[in-house]
Design a protein around this motif. Structure first.
Motif, short mmCIF file in Angstrom:
data_model
loop_
_atom_site.label_atom_id
_atom_site.label_comp_id
_atom_site.label_asym_id
_atom_site.label_seq_id
_atom_site.Cartn_x
_atom_site.Cartn_y
_atom_site.Cartn_z
N SER A 144 121.96 13.65 60.79
CA SER A 144 123.04 12.56 61.75
C SER A 144 124.17 12.01 61.13
O SER A 144 124.60 12.20 61.23
N TRP A 165 126.10 11.62 67.86
CA TRP A 165 125.74 11.03 66.75
C TRP A 165 123.87 9.68 66.54
O TRP A 165 123.13 10.24 65.74
N ILE A 207 111.07 9.49 64.90
CA ILE A 207 110.17 11.02 64.26
C ILE A 207 109.16 10.35 62.96
O ILE A 207 107.97 10.47 62.92
N PHE A 208 109.97 9.94 62.28
CA PHE A 208 109.71 9.49 60.84
C PHE A 208 108.38 8.48 60.87
O PHE A 208 107.69 8.97 60.53
N LEU A 244 116.35 14.53 60.69
CA LEU A 244 117.05 14.57 60.89
C LEU A 244 117.98 13.64 61.11
O LEU A 244 119.35 13.10 61.91
N THR A 245 117.24 12.45 60.63
CA THR A 245 118.51 11.80 60.63
C THR A 245 119.17 11.39 58.88
O THR A 245 120.37 11.22 59.91
N PHE A 260 120.81 10.46 67.64
CA PHE A 260 120.31 11.57 67.12
C PHE A 260 119.36 10.74 65.97
O PHE A 260 118.66 11.36 65.14
N THR A 261 120.13 9.74 65.45
CA THR A 261 119.65 9.17 64.22
C THR A 261 118.90 7.98 64.93
O THR A 261 117.73 8.42 63.59
N GLY A 290 115.69 10.32 65.04
CA GLY A 290 115.33 10.81 63.39
C GLY A 290 114.07 9.58 62.71
O GLY A 290 113.61 9.97 62.66
N PHE A 306 110.69 15.81 59.28
CA PHE A 306 112.02 16.27 60.27
C PHE A 306 112.36 14.76 60.57
O PHE A 306 113.78 15.31 60.33
N GLY A 307 111.85 14.02 60.36
CA GLY A 307 112.61 12.49 61.35
C GLY A 307 113.20 12.33 60.17
O GLY A 307 114.50 12.19 60.52
N SER A 320 107.33 13.18 59.32
CA SER A 320 108.33 12.13 58.86
C SER A 320 108.93 12.87 58.23
O SER A 320 109.78 12.86 58.36
#
Lengths: 207, 620, 120, 363
Positions: free
Chosen positions: B605, B565, B575-576, B601-602, B568-569, B572, B597-598, B595
């Motif tokens: 996670s 995690w 991606i943001f 995802l954050t 993945f964080t 995120g 999506f980022g 953003s």
């Protein structure tokens, strides 16, 4: 975000003995994080104060601010601080009913405050004050938006704890899970204690 | 939970491919190595940029690179060296050695620690990706508005910079919380604050500086991003009365403490090395602690000495001049105490000591030119000239890099279980010392002779030519020095002598355990009774070197389990930020779908992370 | 996480105390709004004018008081380990001092007050 | 563990000495027209004096501290087999002493520092020559300098003419990003901002031509934002001012005071006449003014009054030769990438020659 991460994540590999300061690392960490956050908000508030009167184009504080609405929001946030401290009390006593009651009230307050802000911002837009209308608007939205994001994150955090509490996963020996969230929540509250007079009342009073 | 009955397989991390092992690791030592490896690569990139800069400036009116590319080069060189090299190389030592030095099994929040690293790495790759797009940041590492505004920097160059630094800021803040907590709360029994190794003190002070200064730059960068991408005008005077001066204040409120963030760990490392190689405890331990704390505290009250040329008026100039001079006092105390440590010692001339001594000698010079800057009227002549370039390289290279290199030679055996070659190390040292002085000493002169900074070329006839030629030769010498280091590392990797647990006669706890340490660091938790804990143990045992510690199976030792995690964080968050750059605005809503999506995802996670058990499931 | 073994549970305030603090906070907020209304409507003389002339100071004092109550009681700083108080207080101190200094400097920086002959 | 050779004592400092020697050799390449160490005016002299105080003190501190360090290195060399030295943890007395000593040294620096700060803060009321200071407005542009003399009513660019012994009162701002005005032999740097005025002053003590530069990074061509300070004798300065006035008056009133314009186009040297026409048709006139008096405010390009005899072109950088001027006119973006002079109609060698001939009549 760091704050949320700290929840449930203290992996001191040697719980066999107490920590050096005899407090849980998560509590120390959240206080450290709060200390750091002071600087975030200090920078934002100063920027707002500097640009408070820069509204040659578009509406200024006197054209948009509504004291009754914000006072209501302030009161709600203050109450929520009280509620969460009562919830923590319940958690520490192992009183699940008390915990659930006060914690749900806190979450409600959080939702209400965020709703208040959305309503307020929408109203501002209708009065012709967009994010980039003037510097007063930009610094206002940046400051209160930043604070609002903190409230929203706190509400989500407390929401997950409410779920945990409902499932009985916050026994007295895990009350700390709630305590650190509560500390964060109180901090968000004290920031608003500063924002309310400095941003709203003083801007309206100036000149 | 203090569970004795453990899955023994867990302690030896089975059934994971090497790649997965490193991607999901929460072991502070592995994270330290990851920090070191990635930071060293960034350091080489930044060094390469410096070499191109020096080649361009070797002679007057050179056209090796275009002005536009030159501006990208020096911006990236500064940004890379500060945020992607010196800070994370220091972070390598924090990660690997703070838990070892305080006798802990790991940091307070191992997964947060992993996240710090991944966020840092992705942020660094993000900023450097701009080079591939030929759109590297070009507004200087200080990004002064309004040059960094959309109007004067229309490309994505400064977006990479502003967003990349925000990503890196998250990494630093997370690490700051983590190490502050670790040092205060995870010390072995008996290790009071005033028994902590000086390096640990330096890390603690550094983290305080990070925690209190990074929020300010984050806010400034958020506002710059808003200016560039959301039509705000915090720093653009022409739209609605914004003031570029605000950027300077916010930037330097961060920027000056940042300088100490870069040098404090260097102080700490040298304070560890000198006692060991002079076989004599650190002179004036508490004075060293207090002077460090005092420097850090004053560091928040001197930011405007970077702005004397802006015309702040005589009162402000005097105040910041005097405050800055005040800093020279605790700094002087530190230097004298280091010399006091050596005085009367039995100096063992090994490579780490060479670099540590180089540090002291060079840092003295950086400190003296620093006092010259504190003289505000003189600074009007020196600021933004090569004199300043000379000054801060004496502090950051002569200071930080010399000390970090000393640390690398000192701790290499502990980290990798092999000794770096002494002969090559000394060749490295002399090349570095000569190359460094040949590069930067002439810059004092050329600066005083009127050569401004950040110019891609200069005319002949101003007397700059010879000095610049000397600097370029020096820079190439420095480059060769680091090639020797790389060769040394490769050779050591393949044929280096195996390191004993305590090759130098160390004073601190990390030398009590095998080299390299086992996953759980200390099989039996140490108890500390005084400063220089290991020396005390050796004295108590009446030996010069403790017997080699046995390797243990680790059965029953409780360790945090690996996690995906944090990685993945970090993605995120990346991606943001990418989303903001790619699409500034969608129908008045400031964040595009990437953003959003980022953020999701954050959030997801972090949620999963929160509910993932800290320990191996079977241990509950 | 074995929080029981961690001896952090200092005596906390009771529920009754929390209610008291809530009332105080509410009253203080009401005072702030009242102060604002009175000052806003104040004429050139009288009590309202007196309040109005000290509006900022009084308002900041009231807020500081509220801040103090929340931090001390709701955030348990009064009962908890001293180190937490130091962490928070020192951050707050740096924030207030640095940012106020920045503000003053920035504001004066916009003028040319020294170049107009005052210091000759 | 392998313990390698210990270097011979003599060869230890050789590296540093070698570096110093190289610097000294490299240093023999004067003259240094942009040096801060050769002040030619009162402001720079005050700064230089306080700077040299710190340099001398720093030199003493340097020798003592580095000397102590070197002494320790030679004196206290140990062998691995040596017994542990005496374990000393510190000495309060010694530490207090070496806290106080730097404090005293710094106090010695602090006093002249503060005095100089205040002495240089405000513009003196009168010049050494008895007249009030000469007001000059400095405007930084990407990437050239505009100079206006509000009391004389003239504007020029990249060459700042001032009379000797007259204090110059600079009021500075920027047309775009932040720049910094720097003539090292006369004064320290001062930033110029788009939204506020900054001030600087100096009095020149010698006549001559002195280079200056932009010292704050301001974009692609920051390196090429130089200028010249021309310190004239009082008479030469008056003549220069008169010349600017005369040229400009002629341009507005048609009074025949200028060689090129006193004659009608038809009877002018045909090359110059063509150049005059091209100056308009090739759109030069949109951004540049040839008149020092009453040009449009905030003109995009530098004012070209007297361009025919200026020392440098391209913001104090290229010698003002026909060849350089031709290169500049024809291939501006190659000579100085990114300057605003772009998108012009193409200019042939012939046309450039005519333009140059015309510009050379601007004296």
């Amino acid at each position: 975000m760091t704050a949320a991460v700290l929840d449930h994540d203290s992996a001191d590999a040697h719980e066999e003995h107490p920590t050096s300061l005899r407090i849980d690392s998560r509590k120390l960490a959240i206080w450290t994080f709060i200390g750091s956050e002071c600087l975030f908000f200090a920078a934002l508030i100063t920027t707002f104060v500097i640009y408070r009167n820069s509204h040659a184009t578009g509406p200024g504080p006197k054209d948009v601010f509504e004291v009754p609405l914000v006072t209501a929001g302030t009161a709600v946030l203050l109450f929520s601080s009280f509620f969460v401290v009562m919830a923590l009390n319940g958690a520490q006593e192992g009183n699940r009913k008390k915990l659930l009651l006060w914690l749900s009230l806190t979450v409600l307050c959080g939702c209400f405050f965020v709703g208040m802000q959305v309503y307020e911002f929408t109203g501002f837009m209708h009065k012709g004050m967009g994010y980039s209308t003037n510097l007063f608007a930009t610094s206002f939205f940046t400051l209160t938006g930043f604070h609002g994001t903190h409230v929203a994150i706190g509400t989500l955090w407390l929401g997950t704890l409410l779920k945990d509490a409902y499932k009985g996963r916050i026994p007295p020996n895990k009350a700390l899970n709630l305590e650190i969230a509560a500390l964060y929540w109180h901090f968000v509250d004290v920031v608003w204690i500063i924002i309310f007079p400095v941003v709203y009342l003083m801007s309206l009073f100036a000149k | 939970m203090a569970t004795a009955a453990l899955d023994p397989a867990h302690a030896t991390s089975p059934k994971r491919s090497v790649l997965v092992d490193w991607l999901t690791t929460v072991d502070h030592k592995k994270i330290g190595i990851l920090y070191g490896a990635s930071a060293f690569i960034f350091f080489l990139i930044g060094g390469l940029e410096a070499e191109v800069i020096r080649l361009q400036l070797m002679k007057p009116d050179t056209h090796l690179v275009s002005p536009e590319f030159y501006n990208q080069l020096f911006t990236m060189h500064g940004t890379t060296m500060i945020f992607l090299a010196v800070m994370p190389i220091s972070a390598m030592f924090f990660n690997f050695f703070v838990p070892l030095l305080i006798g802990a099994r790991d940091v307070a929040f191992p997964r947060l620690n992993a996240m710090s690293f991944w966020v840092f790495l992705l942020g660094g790759l993000f900023i450097n990706a701009s080079l591939l797009m030929n759109a590297a940041p070009n507004g200087g590492w200080f990004g002064y508005a309004p040059l960094s505004s959309r109007q004067y920097s229309p490309g994505v160059n400064m977006d990479f910079w502003a967003l990349g630094l925000q990503i890196l800021g998250i990494a630093s803040l997370a690490a700051g919380v983590n190490f502050f907590t670790t040092i205060l709360n995870m010390r072995a029994p008996g290790m009071t604050l005033m028994r902590m190794p000086m390096f640990v003190w330096s890390v603690l002070v550094t983290q305080v500086l990070v925690l209190l200064s990074f929020p300010v730059i984050t806010i400034a960068l958020v506002m710059l991003t808003a200016d560039r991408n959301f039509h705000a005008s915090f720093f653009s005077y022409n739209v609605a009365g914004g003031d570029p001066m605000l950027w300077q204040h916010l930037f330097w409120v961060f920027g000056h403490p940042e300088v100490y963030i870069l040098i404090m760990p260097a102080f700490g490392i040298v304070s560890e090395i000198l006692p060991v190689f002079s076989r004599k405890p650190l002179f004036g331990y508490s004075a060293m602690v207090f002077s460090m704390a005092f420097i850090a505290f004053l560091g928040f009250g001197v930011w405007s000495h970077h702005m004397f040329a802006t015309g702040m008026g005589p009162l402000a100039d005097s105040f910041f001049s005097l405050m800055t001079m005040l800093i020279a006092i605790p700094t002087g105390v530190k230097i004298f105490n280091w010399i006091g440590t050596l005085w009367g010692g039995s100096l063992q001339f090994k490579t780490p000591l060479y670099f540590a001594l180089g540090f002291i000698a060079m840092f003295i010079m950086g400190g003296l030119s620093g006092v010259m800057h504190a003289v505000a009227p003189a600074d009007l002549q020196q600021t933004d000239s090569y004199f300043v370039v000379a000054h801060f390289h004496y502090v950051l290279f002569g200071g930080s890099i010399f000390s970090l290199t000393a640390g690398a030679y000192y701790w290499w055996p502990k980290m990798f279980g092999r000794m770096l070659d002494e002969g090559l190390g000394k060749v490295h040292f002399w090349l570095m010392l000569i190359g460094f002085n040949l590069t930067f000493f002439p810059m004092h002169f050329v600066g005083l002779l009127g050569m401004p900074r950040r110019i891609y070329t200069y005319p002949s006839g101003l007397g700059f030519d010879g000095y610049n030629m000397a600097s370029t030769i020096g820079a190439l010498t420095l480059g060769v020095g680091f090639l020797v280091f790389i060769y040394n590392v490769i050779r050591t990797w393949r044929t280096g002598a195996h390191a004993p647990a305590d090759p130098w006669g160390g004073a601190t706890l990390e030398w009590a355990i095998p080299s390299p340490p086992q996953e759980w660091n200390f099989a039996v938790e140490p108890t500390v009774t005084e400063k220089d804990a290991l020396w005390a143990m050796k004295r108590a045992a009446g030996v010069k070197v403790l017997p080699e510690p046995p390797l243990v199976s680790g059965k029953g030792i409780h360790l945090p389990s690996p996690s995906w995690w944090p990685l993945f964080t970090s993605f995120g968050i990346l991606i943001f930020m990418v989303g903001i750059m790619v699409k500034g605005e969608t129908h008045g809503f400031p964040f595009g779908p990437i953003s959003v999506f980022g953020v999701l995802l954050t959030a997801f996670s972090i949620f999963k992370w929160s509910y993932q058990p800290v320990d191996h499931p079977t241990s509950h | 996480m074995s929080t029981q073994s961690v001896a952090h549970d200092q005596p906390h305030a009771s529920g009754g105390k929390y209610v008291q603090i809530a009332v105080i906070l509410f009253v203080l907020t009401a005072l702030e709004v009242a102060l604002f209304e009175v000052s806003h409507e104040a004429g050139p003389t009288g009590f309202g004018a007196l309040l109005a002339s000290h509006f900022v100071v009084i308002l900041l004092a009231l807020s500081a008081l509220k801040f103090w109550f929340v931090a001390m009681f709701y955030m348990h700083l009064k009962f908890d380990l001293k180190v937490l108080r130091y962490v928070f207080a020192s951050s707050l101190l740096i924030a207030v001092v640095v940012i106020s200094a920045l503000f003053v400097l920035f504001t004066y920086n916009r003028t040319l007050w020294w170049a107009t002959g005052v210091w000759k | 563990m392998r313990y390698l050779h210990v270097p011979r004592p003599w060869y230890r400092p050789v590296g540093l000495l070698g570096a110093l020697a190289a610097v000294l050799v490299a240093g023999c390449s004067g003259p240094y027209p942009q040096s801060t160490l050769e002040p030619r005016g009162d402001f720079a002299a005050m700064v230089d004096s306080v700077f040299m105080t710190t340099v001398y003190l720093a030199a003493v501190v340097f020798v003592l501290v580095e000397g102590a360090l070197l002494f320790v290195l030679f004196k206290f060399r140990g062998k691995p087999s040596d017994a542990d030295p005496k374990q000393i943890h510190g000495s309060t007395v010694v530490e207090i002493i070496w806290t106080i000593i730097p404090a005293v040294v710094l106090a010695v620096v602090a006093v002249p520092t503060v005095r100089t700060i205040f002495a240089t803060a405000a513009v003196p009321a009168t010049s050494p020559d008895g007249q009030p200071p000469l007001k000059v407005e400095v405007v930084g542009h990407q990437w050239f300098w505009e100079f206006r003399y509000p009391d004389l009513g003239i504007t020029t660019a990249n060459e700042l003419h001032v009379p000797i012994h007259r204090t110059v009162d600079l009021r500075m701002k920027s047309a775009d990003v932040i720049h910094a005005f720097w003539v090292p032999q006369f004064a320290g740097k001062r930033d110029v901002f788009p939204n506020r005025e900054t001030r600087l002053w100096f009095t020149a003590a010698v006549t001559g031509e002195f280079p200056g530069a932009c010292a704050e990074f301001c974009g692609t061509e920051h390196a090429r934002m130089d200028f010249y300070l021309m310190v004239d004798s009082a008479a030469a300065f008056t003549a220069w001012v008169d010349r600017r006035h005369a040229d400009s008056t002629m341009m507005y009133t048609g009074a025949p005071k200028h060689a090129a314009d006193s004659v009608p186009l038809a009877s002018m040297d045909p090359k110059v006449a063509r150049g005059k026409q091209l100056f308009t048709t090739k759109t030069c006139v949109v951004c540049h003014s040839l008149s020092a008096m009453n040009p449009f405010k905030d003109q995009i390009g530098p004012n070209l009054s007297g361009i025919g005899t200026r020392k440098m072109i391209g913001a104090g950088w290229l010698p003002n030769t026909d060849e350089n001027l031709r290169e500049w006119i024809e291939h501006t973006q190659k000579v100085k990438p990114d300057v605003l002079m772009k998108g012009l109609p193409p200019i042939s060698d012939d046309e450039a020659a005519a333009l140059i001939a015309y510009l050379r009549t601007m004296r």
